[in-house]
Design an enzyme around this catalytic site. Structure first.
Site, PDB file in Angstrom:
ATOM      1  N   ASP A   1      -1.207  15.245   5.815  1.00 41.86           N
ATOM      2  CA  ASP A   1      -0.960  14.110   6.712  1.00 41.86           C
ATOM      3  C   ASP A   1      -0.940  14.558   8.170  1.00 41.86           C
ATOM      4  O   ASP A   1      -1.584  13.960   9.033  1.00 41.86           O
ATOM      5  CB  ASP A   1       0.361  13.425   6.353  1.00 41.86           C
ATOM      6  CG  ASP A   1       0.258  12.627   5.060  1.00 41.86           C
ATOM      7  OD1 ASP A   1      -0.872  12.324   4.642  1.00 41.86           O
ATOM      8  OD2 ASP A   1       1.296  12.305   4.468  1.00 41.86           O
TER       9      ASP A   1
ATOM     10  N   ASN B   1       0.846  -1.202   0.000  1.00 42.17           N
ATOM     11  CA  ASN B   1       0.000   0.000   0.000  1.00 42.17           C
ATOM     12  C   ASN B   1       0.874   1.243   0.000  1.00 42.17           C
ATOM     13  O   ASN B   1       0.519   2.278   0.550  1.00 42.17           O
ATOM     14  CB  ASN B   1      -0.910   0.005   1.229  1.00 42.17           C
ATOM     15  CG  ASN B   1      -2.123   0.910   1.058  1.00 42.17           C
ATOM     16  OD1 ASN B   1      -2.413   1.375  -0.046  1.00 42.17           O
ATOM     17  ND2 ASN B   1      -2.822   1.185   2.147  1.00 42.17           N
TER      18      ASN B   1
ATOM     19  N   GLU C   1      -4.495   5.961   2.410  1.00 39.45           N
ATOM     20  CA  GLU C   1      -4.515   4.538   2.749  1.00 39.45           C
ATOM     21  C   GLU C   1      -5.925   4.031   3.033  1.00 39.45           C
ATOM     22  O   GLU C   1      -6.225   2.859   2.860  1.00 39.45           O
ATOM     23  CB  GLU C   1      -3.616   4.281   3.960  1.00 39.45           C
ATOM     24  CG  GLU C   1      -2.133   4.236   3.636  1.00 39.45           C
ATOM     25  CD  GLU C   1      -1.485   5.603   3.494  1.00 39.45           C
ATOM     26  OE1 GLU C   1      -0.256   5.668   3.466  1.00 39.45           O
ATOM     27  OE2 GLU C   1      -2.197   6.629   3.391  1.00 39.45           O
TER      28      GLU C   1
END
Length: 644
Positions: free
Chosen positions: A317, A93, A345
Site C-alpha cells: 500500500d 469495498n 480497490e
C-alpha cells in the site's frame, strides 16, 4: 462528478496526527466481537470501511457503543461464533471486513449472504473459499465463480488437520483463516502455498490475536499452527495505532517539499510493516528521524531524490506513494513485486500508469512492476481516482512539483482518511497569489505589474488574454463567431507578460492588442462560456513559484478564490479621468475632461451590471482608494499588506 482543485505547492512543513490504522481497526473490531468480555477500543479509525464492519457486527448480534463523538468504542464480545444465524451483509469495498467476516461466518453455523459494491465483486476470493471448503464449510458464489457475492450455508466443520491456502494473491486470505480457526476449538495448521506476500500484514494479525489470548506458532512464513482449546479473551483496553500507510503521504511530502514533516501515531515501535516506508525514503536520500511514536522526513541536502530500483512486496500500500515520489527523482525508477496491486480497490498498476502519464511521466507497465521516468517538467492534470482512496491521496503529492491538480471524486478518501485533504493543506504551502481588481483607469494594471516586479513574482493581465484570443483568431482567420475553435485557441494560447510588455508566442503585441479591431473582438469572445472556461485553466497555469500577481475582474472570485491577498483598487471618476487625460495629452491625442468623466461613469455602471464577472469589491478584499495617491504609494501599500 465532484472534484477538488489543488493549487501548485511551494513546499511542505509541519506536523500531522494520523488517524487510526484501517487494518488494525477492523481486525480489532472482529477479535473483540468474537472474544469473551468487553473491550474498550481507543482511537478507532472513523472511515467507510470501519463503518461497514460496525454495521455488520450489529446485524450479527454484537453489541457496541461509542463514547459521544469520540473515536473510542466499547464492544461486548459474544465469546465464540456469531449468535445471529441468518443475515444479509453489505460490505461496500471493504476488503478488511469482507474477507475476515467470510471466514468467521463460515464457522458460525448460519446462513449468510455477503455482497459489496461492483468493484468488490471483481476482487478475487477463491483462495479463501477453497481454504474454507477444505474444512467442510459450505460457501457458494452467487455471481461469477471465484468472486463475491457469496452465500454461506450451515455445514459440518471438520476440526483440526491441515488447511492449505495460496499466499501470492492477497495476505487477507491467510489473515481471515488465522482469525477464524480458533472458533473450531481444535489445533489446525495452515500451510501457505507459494510465496507469501505482504508479510508485515500477517505480523499485525498475529500480534493482535496474541493480545486477545491466542498465540499462533509461526514456522517461517510457510506454516502457522493455530492452537486448540483456546478462546479469544478481551485484553480490556486496546489502542489503535495511527495508520502507517497514511503516514507515507506526509513523509513523502516532507521528502519532496523540503520538510521537515512529522507524523505522530506511529514510530519505531509500531506493529505495522508500512513504517518501513521510511526506510525506502531514506534509500532515496531523504533525511529520516524516528522516535517511539513519531517519524519525520525532510528533503535530501541537495533537494533532489535519487532514482531507485526496489522490491516493494513488503509494503504494497505504501509503495504506491513511491510511484509518485518517482516523479521527483533524478532518473528512471522501478517498483518491483507489486502484483497484489492488481486485485486491490482498483487495478492499481494500470491506474497509476495512466495517471502518471497525465502529469508527463514516461511509464512502462508490467505484470508485477512499474518503471517510471520523471518528466523534465510536470504538467497540470485532471486525476481520476477509480473509487480508490490511495489514488487520490498519492496523486495529490504531484502538486509539490509546482503544478495544479484536479482530483476527481475526492470523497473516495472517506474509505480510510476522511480528513486527508484538510491535513494535507495544513502542512503544504500553496504558491501565493495577489489578486488585484478595480474599475477602468484605476491604475490596477500599473500597480499589479510593479508589485510583481518588486516581489519577483509572475504577472497576469487577465483582461489582455481576451484581446490575445481575438488577435490570434484574426491572424489565423478564425471566425469570431466560431466558439469551439476560439475555445481551442484560448486553451493553447502562448501568452507571456514580461517587463510590462505582452507577447503572443515570440511576437511582442502590446500595442497590437489595443487596436479597435482587437477591442471589438475581445468584447465578443469574452462573453462566450467555452472561451471563458478554456481561459480559466489557462489563467490558473500562470500560478507558478515563487508567486503570482493577477490583475483582472474575476481573479479573486472565480480564478483564484483562495488568493491570500485580494485588493480592490479604486479612485474617483474625476481622478481616473484626470490620469487618462494626462496620458492622452502626452501622446498628442485630443482629450476632454468632461467626456472622460462621463465615459468612465457609464462604463462603471455597465461593468457593475453585466452578468458575467461584474465589477464589485469582494468581501475579503482590501479596499485601496488611490484618488489622492500616486503609483509608488499604491505599490508600497500592497507590499506592506503582504508583509503584514
Amino acid at each position: 462528478m465532484e472534484f477538488l482543485d489543488l493549487p501548485p505547492m511551494l513546499g511542505a512543513r509541519g506536523t500531522v496526527r494520523l488517524p487510526g490504522s484501517k487494518s488494525i481497526s477492523n481486525r480489532t473490531l472482529l477479535l473483540a466481537a468474537l472474544a469473551e468480555g468487553e473491550t474498550d477500543i481507543r482511537d478507532l479509525l472513523a472511515s467507510d470501511d470501519v463503518e461497514r464492519m460496525l454495521e455488520a457486527l450489529s446485524l450479527l448480534g454484537v453489541a457496541w457503543t461509542r463514547e459521544g463523538d469520540s473515536d473510542n468504542y466499547r464492544v461486548k464480545g459474544v465469546g465464540g461464533p456469531f449468535p445471529v444465524k441468518a443475515a444479509e451483509l453489505f460490505l461496500g469495498n471493504a476488503g478488511t471486513a469482507f474477507r475476515p467476516l467470510t471466514a468467521a461466518l463460515a464457522l458460525s453455523g448460519g446462513e449468510y449472504r455477503l455482497s459489496g459494491v461492483p468493484r468488490m465483486h471483481e476482487r478475487p476470493i477463491r483462495d479463501l473459499v477453497d481454504g474454507l471448503r477444505q474444512i467442510g464449510a459450505d460457501v457458494r458464489y452467487t455471481g461469477n465463480e471465484g468472486y463475491p457475492p457469496l452465500h454461506i450455508l450451515p455445514a459440518a466443520i471438520r476440526c483440526g488437520g491441515v488447511v492449505k491456502v495460496r499466499g501470492d494473491v492477497s495476505s487477507q486470505f491467510l489473515t481471515a483463516l488465522l482469525m477464524a480457526l480458533p472458533l473450531t476449538g481444535e489445533e489446525t495448521t495452515i500451510e501457505v502455498v507459494g510465496e507469501l506476500i505482504s508479510k508485515p500484514y500477517i505480523a499485525i494479525t498475529l500480534d493482535l490475536m496474541a493480545r486477545f489470548g491466542v498465540a499462533v506458532r509461526r514456522e517461517g512464513w510457510e506454516r502457522f499452527v493455530v492452537p486448540g482449546g483456546v478462546r479469544y479473551r478481551s485484553p480490556g483496553t486496546i489502542f489503535v495505532e495511527g495508520d502507517a500507510s497514511s503516514a507515507s503521504y506526509f513523509l513523502a511530502a516532507g521528502a519532496i517539499g523540503g520538510g521537515p514533516v512529522r507524523v505522530e501515531g506511529v514510530g519505531r515501535d509500531s506493529i505495522q510493516g508500512d513504517v518501513r516506508f521510511a526506510e525506502a525514503l531514506a534509500e532515496l536520500g531523504a533525511r529520516i528521524e524516528m522516535g517511539e511514536n513519531w517519524i519525520e522526513a525532510s528533503a535530501p541536502a541537495d533537494g533532489r531524490l535519487e532514482a531507485f530500483d526496489l522490491d516493494l512486496n513488503h509494503i504494497p500500500d505504501a509503495a504506491m506513494t513511491l510511484a509518485v515520489a518517482a516523479l521527483f527523482t533524478d532518473g528512471p525508477c522501478i517498483l518491483r513485486n507489486i502484483a497484489s496491486w492488481r486485485v486491490k480497490e482498483t487495478d492499481r498498476i494500470a491506474a497509476m500508469a495512466t495517471e502518471l502519464r497525465k502529469v508527463g511521466a514516461e511509464v512502462e507497465e508490467g505484470a508485477d512492476y512499474l518503471r517510471v521516468t520523471p518528466p523534465a517538467e510536470l504538467r497540470p492534470a485532471e486525476i481520476d481516482t477509480y473509487d480508490d482512496h490511495r489514488m487520490a491521496m498519492c496523486l495529490s503529492l504531484a502538486t509539490l512539483g509546482g503544478v495544479r491538480m484536479r482530483i476527481n471524486d475526492p470523497k473516495c478518501v472517506n474509505k480510510t482518511f476522511p480528513t486527508y485533504f484538510e491535513r494535507f493543506a495544513e502542512v503544504t504551502r500553496p504558491v501565493p497569489v495577489v489578486a488585484i481588481d478595480g474599475p477602468s483607469a484605476s491604475g490596477k494594471g500599473t500597480v499589479a505589474a510593479r508589485v510583481a516586479e518588486a516581489l519577483g513574482y509572475h504577472y497576469l493581465d487577465s483582461g489582455s488574454l481576451y484581446r490575445l484570443v481575438a488577435l490570434a483568431a484574426l491572424r489565423e482567420g478564425t471566425s469570431l463567431e466560431d466558439e469551439p475553435s476560439l475555445a481551442t485557441l484560448a486553451a493553447e494560447l502562448p501568452a507571456r507578460f514580461e517587463g510590462g510588455r505582452i507577447y503572443l508566442g515570440a511576437d511582442e503585441v502590446t500595442d497590437a492588442i489595443r487596436s479597435e479591431e482587437c477591442s471589438v473582438g475581445a468584447s465578443k469572445v469574452a462573453v462566450m462560456p467555452a472561451v471563458r472556461a478554456a481561459l480559466l485553466d489557462r489563467q490558473r497555469d500562470y500560478r507558478r513559484a515563487p508567486g503570482l500577481v493577477a490583475e483582472g475582474r474575476d481573479m479573486g472570485s472565480v480564478v483564484f478564490p483562495d488568493a491570500a491577498t485580494k485588493v480592490f483598487l479604486t479612485a474617483s471618476a474625476e481622478a481616473r479621468a484626470g490620469r487618462r487625460y494626462k496620458q492622452l495629452i502626452e501622446k498628442g491625442l485630443p482629450a476632454n475632461m468632461q467626456s472622460l468623466v462621463k465615459d468612465l461613469q457609464e462604463r462603471d455602471a455597465r461593468d457593475a451590471a453585466r452578468p458575467v464577472a461584474p465589477l464589485m469589491k469582494l468581501p475579503d478584499a482590501v479596499l485601496l482608494d488611490t484618488t489622492d495617491m500616486g503609483v509608488e504609494e499604491a505599490v508600497a501599500f500592497v507590499l506592506d499588506l503582504l508583509r503584514s
